[in-house]
Design a protein around this motif. Structure first.
Motif: not given
Length: 257
Positions: A112-116, A130-137, A166-168, A195-203
């Protein structure tokens, strides 16, 4: 006897312990690890000492605090270096970063995650990075939502946890709301992290159609103050072009085999 092959307890505990360190960077005491994993302290200590001797775990100067070791980095780097999608995506990611001037990522769905797997930094100063190897929902990122949108609703619900993290304050935590969002992504052709992962950042993200179903995606992150409607369309156009470059290269590779 037919059925699932039983796990070897020592191997399972070793993997769970390494997963713990991967998910909790920094130094941890035996008591802390015991509290999180629940293993008997005597067997946990013996396992930690074995992993320290083999280089998978390191200790501080006192020998009482533990963290992930150098051996894990070497194995992780081997995975990245040997992955065909990472190799095929390098030039396209370089082009995408140069064309947009923003931070771009390649990530893969893992449960259920993504890995960079790869990142190119913005020419602007940008935090967080976001670094290589980071895992996020997956449910909180454009990368993850782009991949999830390639599945039907039933499969998405099987993949996702019962309670979405919930991250933000903007994170979608209602599963029905997320399913509606995924339907919009299918129609629109790309995913948006508002801004669902980091406030102030859209992706913005698109899935790579390299496997069936897709498991990889690329994305571009931009601070909200730099984003305009025209800028959004430019970024999406660049993402689609980068995806096509990667997919064309994969097709050439497959024909050459």
């Amino acid at each position: 006897m037919a059925g699932t092959v039983p796990h070897v307890k020592s191997a399972l505990r070793t993997v769970e312990l390494l997963d713990f360190f991967a998910q909790h960077p920094g130094l941890h005491s035996l008591t802390d690890i015991h509290g999180k994993l629940g293993y008997p302290k005597s067997s946990l200590h013996a396992l930690l000492r074995t992993l320290v001797d083999l280089g998978w775990v390191e200790t501080d100067a006192t020998g009482t605090l533990y963290r992930i070791g150098m051996r894990a980095l070497l194995v992780g780097a081997t995975y990245i270096d040997g992955d065909a999608v990472v190799q095929l995506s390098r030039d396209a990611l370089d082009w995408l970063a140069e064309a947009t001037g923003e931070t771009v990522h390649l990530a893969r769905l893992d449960h259920s995650d993504v890995v960079y797997l790869a990142t190119r930094a913005s020419r602007h100063y940008l935090r967080p990075f976001s670094r290589v190897g980071r895992r996020l929902p997956a449910s909180t990122t454009a990368l993850g939502k782009a991949i999830l949108a390639t599945r039907d609703d039933e499969e998405v619900l099987r993949i996702l946890p019962a309670e979405l993290p919930r991250l933000t304050r903007n994170t979608i935590v209602d599963r029905d709301e997320l399913l509606a969002e995924l339907r919009e992504i299918r129609e629109r052709g790309y995913a948006i992290d508002r801004e669902e992962n980091t406030e102030g950042l859209r992706c913005f993200g698109v899935a790579l159609r390299l496997t069936d179903p897709p498991r990889d995606a690329i994305s571009c992150s931009i601070p909200v103050p730099r984003l305009t409607p025209d800028r959004e369309q430019d970024i999406v156009a660049c993402l689609i072009e980068a995806r096509e470059r990667i997919e064309r290269l994969l097709m050439r590779e497959r024909r050459a085999i």
